[in-house]
Design an enzyme around this catalytic site. Structure first.
Site, PDB file in Angstrom:
ATOM      1  CE  LYS A  20      -1.618   1.562   4.135  1.00 17.69           C
ATOM      2  NZ  LYS A  20      -1.305   2.963   4.431  1.00 17.69           N
ATOM      3  CG  ASN A  21       2.303   2.802   3.517  1.00 14.88           C
ATOM      4  OD1 ASN A  21       1.149   3.147   3.242  1.00 14.88           O
ATOM      5  ND2 ASN A  21       2.724   2.612   4.759  1.00 14.88           N
ATOM      6  CG  ASP A 312       3.537   1.640   9.514  1.00 11.52           C
ATOM      7  OD1 ASP A 312       3.146   2.512  10.309  1.00 11.52           O
ATOM      8  OD2 ASP A 312       3.796   1.882   8.317  1.00 11.52           O
TER       9      ASP A 312
HETATM   10  N1  EPU Z   1       7.352  14.656  10.197  1.00  5.06           N
HETATM   11  C1  EPU Z   1       7.480  15.998  10.442  1.00  5.06           C
HETATM   12  N2  EPU Z   1       7.268  16.866   9.407  1.00  5.06           N
HETATM   13  C2  EPU Z   1       6.959  16.423   8.153  1.00  5.06           C
HETATM   14  C3  EPU Z   1       6.848  15.058   7.903  1.00  5.06           C
HETATM   15  C4  EPU Z   1       7.049  14.188   8.951  1.00  5.06           C
HETATM   16  O1  EPU Z   1       7.773  16.421  11.566  1.00  5.06           O
HETATM   17  O2  EPU Z   1       6.810  17.284   7.255  1.00  5.06           O
HETATM   18  C5  EPU Z   1       7.574  13.694  11.289  1.00  5.06           C
HETATM   19  C6  EPU Z   1       6.321  12.859  11.579  1.00  5.06           C
HETATM   20  O3  EPU Z   1       5.440  13.532  12.450  1.00  5.06           O
HETATM   21  C7  EPU Z   1       6.917  11.602  12.182  1.00  5.06           C
HETATM   22  C8  EPU Z   1       8.208  11.451  11.383  1.00  5.06           C
HETATM   23  O4  EPU Z   1       8.524  12.746  10.872  1.00  5.06           O
HETATM   24  O5  EPU Z   1       7.232  11.821  13.519  1.00  5.06           O
HETATM   25  C9  EPU Z   1       8.182  10.459  10.259  1.00  5.06           C
HETATM   26  O6  EPU Z   1       7.054  10.686   9.429  1.00  5.06           O
HETATM   27  P1  EPU Z   1       7.058  10.302   7.876  1.00  5.06           P
HETATM   28  O7  EPU Z   1       6.970  11.537   7.085  1.00  5.06           O
HETATM   29  O8  EPU Z   1       8.205   9.384   7.628  1.00  5.06           O
HETATM   30  O9  EPU Z   1       5.692   9.495   7.763  1.00  5.06           O
HETATM   31  P2  EPU Z   1       4.630   9.564   6.602  1.00  5.06           P
HETATM   32  O10 EPU Z   1       5.294   9.669   5.287  1.00  5.06           O
HETATM   33  O11 EPU Z   1       3.572  10.548   6.945  1.00  5.06           O
HETATM   34  C10 EPU Z   1       4.644   6.985   6.191  1.00  5.06           C
HETATM   35  C11 EPU Z   1       3.604   5.882   6.169  1.00  5.06           C
HETATM   36  C12 EPU Z   1       3.122   5.581   7.568  1.00  5.06           C
HETATM   37  C13 EPU Z   1       4.331   5.188   8.416  1.00  5.06           C
HETATM   38  C14 EPU Z   1       5.394   6.307   8.381  1.00  5.06           C
HETATM   39  C15 EPU Z   1       6.666   5.958   9.125  1.00  5.06           C
HETATM   40  C16 EPU Z   1       2.564   6.178   4.019  1.00  5.06           C
HETATM   41  C17 EPU Z   1       1.370   6.598   3.244  1.00  5.06           C
HETATM   42  N3  EPU Z   1       2.488   6.302   5.350  1.00  5.06           N
HETATM   43  O12 EPU Z   1       3.962   8.131   6.738  1.00  5.06           O
HETATM   44  O13 EPU Z   1       2.265   4.456   7.446  1.00  5.06           O
HETATM   45  O14 EPU Z   1       3.922   4.966   9.749  1.00  5.06           O
HETATM   46  O15 EPU Z   1       5.745   6.586   7.008  1.00  5.06           O
HETATM   47  O16 EPU Z   1       7.241   4.824   8.612  1.00  5.06           O
HETATM   48  O17 EPU Z   1       3.542   5.723   3.463  1.00  5.06           O
HETATM   49  C18 EPU Z   1       0.441   3.052   7.971  1.00  5.06           C
HETATM   50  O18 EPU Z   1       0.617   2.474   6.885  1.00  5.06           O
HETATM   51  O19 EPU Z   1      -0.329   2.599   8.870  1.00  5.06           O
HETATM   52  C19 EPU Z   1       1.146   4.304   8.241  1.00  5.06           C
HETATM   53  C20 EPU Z   1       0.755   5.165   9.169  1.00  5.06           C
END
Ligand code: EPU
Length: 430
Positions: A20-21, A312
């Site tokens: 999915k991701n 996750d």
């Molecule tokens: N963060 C910031 N600022 C940003 C972006 C992120 O402070 O602009 C922080 C977040 O709050 C968090 C950390 O950086 O503390 C990491 O967040 P990241 O950006 O890596 O997460 P994401 O891209 O929003 C993806 C997955 C999540 C998974 C995380 C971490 C997708 C669509 N989502 O989220 O998946 O938990 O990476 O691996 O790819 C799930 O599938 O259940 C899910 C939540």
């Protein structure tokens, strides 16, 4: 709701779906070309339907052939350039359209996703990265409004880390935007997750010039245009890990086929430490049957960006640790408040408590007993299903739509392994 009758040993084979991701950013990357892209091994999930709906709203033609798990997307023209609150609030992954939309059309308006139950999830790093590439970015009435002052974004040497290290989403967004920018972009502090490597593979298949995928330093030479391509996405490591943990919890023999064990090295190492007998080979992981009540050992984990223990799988690991005699410590470094599953596991009789920020203590080894519980998010609901597999009598998991966002037909998959699990209409919903 799902109703799980606990205590049935698992035994059999389950096949892993596409990730999915990985699919979410890959679908958004289709915005970068006027030509058609074909993506194979697409899981049939609520989040997949949502991103496709957003792309349709932007003007893309979509063809989703579920029997062959194939999606074709063509973004011939993008007249609208706007993804609104209705869609974005349902799924944060929709913010992935920002970078490609801006790079392709020179303007983008995407609703700010806001918080969610797993904690604050800002997008400041995405926005900073786009500004570094020369975009004007403003927040206006709950929307990110971005535009490119010249004719194209400009490549830049930039750092994309945040307070918790690298960001998966920001790395994906900036990578996509940089592919059509003028000149070279070097991303330092890039996410190394397999899903980002897969997005890079897809962009390369479209003609992008990218080096350093899988490392914290990614170099991209911008090109003037990208073309259509055909691509098969990687297996879902989190789905695979969840079924492996299901095998471990029940002491059953569960073979997860079609997965990539190399993407789950840290989980496999922790399971080994926790006393779970495993076999693995090319494309499969198999738990071996053992006496889980006697053989499981309390084992600590700390969630970290890849190749660290995935956030996750944290909730599922907690469910497993409720069965390991002794104390285990779980430290959540990505989302310190991602513990919504704890009050529900407590209702099943688990002994758990929060320590300081981000840390949870599990006093394992107590039998669980079935009860009605409430799913709060995708991975929390998976943990509740796992707990239900070993709890005495029946566990009712409500708000199960969360699980359909990320697990394809989980009741069929687990049922095929010998679990007694059924879906019923939910009297608490509707
Ligand atoms: N963060 C910031 N600022 C940003 C972006 C992120 O402070 O602009 C922080 C977040 O709050 C968090 C950390 O950086 O503390 C990491 O967040 P990241 O950006 O890596 O997460 P994401 O891209 O929003 C993806 C997955 C999540 C998974 C995380 C971490 C997708 C669509 N989502 O989220 O998946 O938990 O990476 O691996 O790819 C799930 O599938 O259940 C899910 C939540």
């Amino acid at each position: 709701m799902l109703v799980v009758e606990g205590g049935h040993p698992l035994d059999g084979v389950v096949t892993c779906s596409g990730s999915k991701n990985a699919f979410l950013p890959i679908a958004a990357a289709a915005l970068l070309t006027t030509e058609e892209v074909t993506v194979r091994r697409v899981p049939d999930l609520a989040d997949v339907r949502l991103i496709l709906n957003i792309l349709k709203g932007l003007g893309c033609e979509i063809f989703h052939d579920r029997p062959t798990s194939t999606v074709r997307i063509q973004a011939r023209e993008l007249p609208l350039g706007e993804a609104g609150w209705e869609d974005v609030r349902k799924m944060r992954g929709s913010v992935y359209v920002l970078g490609p939309l801006l790079a392709r059309t020179g303007t983008a308006k995407v609703s700010l996703p806001g918080g969610c139950v797993i904690g604050q999830r800002p997008i400041d790093i995405h926005l900073r990265g786009l500004q570094d590439l020369g975009a004007d970015v403003a927040i206006d009435h709950g929307h990110v409004v971005a535009s490119v002052p010249g004719s194209r974004l400009r490549g830049k040497h930039l750092y994309l880390g945040g307070p918790s290290g690298s960001s998966v989403g920001a790395t994906g967004n900036i990578m996509m935007a940089a592919c059509l920018a003028e000149g070279e972009t070097i991303i330092e502090g890039a996410a190394c997750e397999p899903e980002i490597v897969d997005l890079g593979g897809f962009l390369k298949a479209m003609g992008a010039k990218i080096e350093g995928l899988g490392s914290p330093r990614i170099c991209i030479q911008g090109v003037e245009q990208l073309s259509g391509c055909e691509y098969e996405i990687i297996p879902d490591r989190i789905e695979a890990g969840t079924y492996v943990i299901a095998g471990a919890m029940t002491g059953g023999r569960v073979k997860v086929e079609g997965c990539e064990p190399g993407h789950l090295s840290v989980l496999l190492a922790r399971l080994h430490e926790a006393g779970v007998p495993l076999e693995m080979g090319k494309g499969f992981i198999e738990t071996q049957s053992f006496d889980a009540r006697e053989g499981l050992r309390a084992t600590d984990v700390t969630t970290l960006p890849y190749p660290g223990f995935p956030t996750d799988l944290q909730a599922q690991w907690m469910a497993l640790m409720t069965q390991a005699p002794g104390i285990s410590v779980i430290t959540e470094k990505i989302y310190p408040d991602r513990y919504m599953h704890m009050p529900e596991l407590l209702r099943l009789g688990a002994e758990l408590r929060r320590q300081n920020a981000g840390t949870a203590i599990v006093q394992g080894g107590k039998p669980l007993s079935g009860a009605p519980v409430m799913a709060s998010d995708l991975r929390a609901s998976a943990a509740l299903v796992l707990a239900g597999l070993i709890a005495q009598d029946e566990t009712e998991i409500h708000r199960v739509y969360h699980i359909d966002r990320g697990y394809e037909r989980i009741e069929e998959r687990l049922g095929g392994l010998g679990a007694v699990i059924r879906r019923e209409s939910d009297p608490w919903e509707g």
